[in-house]
Design an enzyme around this catalytic site. Structure first.
Site, short mmCIF file in Angstrom:
data_model
loop_
_atom_site.label_atom_id
_atom_site.label_comp_id
_atom_site.label_asym_id
_atom_site.label_seq_id
_atom_site.Cartn_x
_atom_site.Cartn_y
_atom_site.Cartn_z
N ASN A 47 0.85 -1.20 0.00
CA ASN A 47 0.00 0.00 0.00
C ASN A 47 0.88 1.24 0.00
OD1 ASN A 47 0.56 -0.88 2.67
ND2 ASN A 47 -1.16 0.23 3.52
N GLU A 49 0.38 5.21 0.61
CA GLU A 49 -0.57 6.24 1.05
C GLU A 49 -0.12 7.63 0.60
OE1 GLU A 49 -1.11 5.51 5.26
OE2 GLU A 49 -2.31 3.73 4.81
N GLU A 60 -2.94 -4.63 -3.00
CA GLU A 60 -3.44 -5.51 -4.07
C GLU A 60 -3.39 -4.79 -5.42
OE1 GLU A 60 -4.71 -4.90 -1.15
OE2 GLU A 60 -6.10 -6.45 -0.48
N1 THU Z 1 -5.28 -1.61 2.50
C1 THU Z 1 -4.70 -2.42 1.60
O1 THU Z 1 -3.60 -2.15 1.11
N2 THU Z 1 -5.33 -3.57 1.26
C2 THU Z 1 -6.51 -4.00 1.81
O2 THU Z 1 -7.00 -5.05 1.43
C3 THU Z 1 -7.18 -3.19 2.83
C4 THU Z 1 -6.59 -1.85 3.09
C5 THU Z 1 -4.57 -0.39 2.91
C6 THU Z 1 -5.19 0.90 2.46
C7 THU Z 1 -4.63 1.85 3.50
O3 THU Z 1 -3.33 2.24 3.09
C8 THU Z 1 -4.51 1.00 4.75
O4 THU Z 1 -4.52 -0.34 4.31
C9 THU Z 1 -5.60 1.21 5.75
O5 THU Z 1 -6.86 1.08 5.19
#
Ligand code: THU
Length: 135
Positions: A47, A49, A60
């Site tokens: 992820n 941000e 994903e």
């Molecule tokens: N997040 C993911 O990367 N994958 C998921 O399946 C759920 C959420 C991330 C998004 C954000 O950066 C953090 O987790 C909190 O929601």
């Protein structure tokens, strides 16, 4: 879809190491993902941000976009890792993106405990809207 023990091990290891590269200073919720393409190659992602929170990208989707950017249009399996005790399933947006490139994909989530999710994308997104609807 059936994975060999070696494929599963490689996917899990790629997802776990991707989680270490997560850029998640706002949520402090690192996630790693690895996808298996039709060619047999593995692509990983974390992820990423942003200070403008809504621009954040899930692990994903990072992994899937990397696969597609490398010419891999058909995904067989998506593996997600969170360093948590409770296992987490992909969010709704990611389910839609998984369906686009892997309408029959297997989705596996794992974490630091023995909890696991191992289902098809059909189970996570029944009756999905997809490319087939636009023809
Ligand atoms: N997040 C993911 O990367 N994958 C998921 O399946 C759920 C959420 C991330 C998004 C954000 O950066 C953090 O987790 C909190 O929601």
């Amino acid at each position: 879809m059936k994975l060999t023990a070696v494929q599963l091990k490689k996917l899990k290891s790629a997802a776990k190491s991707a989680a270490q590269r997560a850029y998640a200073p706002y949520s402090n919720f690192p996630v790693g993902a690895a996808v298996l393409g039709g060619s047999g190659k593995i692509y990983s992602g974390c992820n990423v941000e942003n200070a403008s929170y809504g621009l954040s990208n899930c692990a994903e989707r990072t992994a899937i976009f990397s696969a597609v950017a490398n010419g891999e249009m058909r995904l067989k399996c998506v593996v997600v890792y969170t360093p948590t005790k409770i296992v987490t399933a992909p969010c709704g947006a990611c389910r839609q993106v998984i369906h686009e490139f892997g309408p029959d994909a297997r989705v596996i989530s794992f974490c630091t405990s023995r909890e696991e999710i191992d289902v098809s994308i059909h189970a996570l997104l029944p009756g999905a809207f997809g490319p087939q609807d636009l023809v």
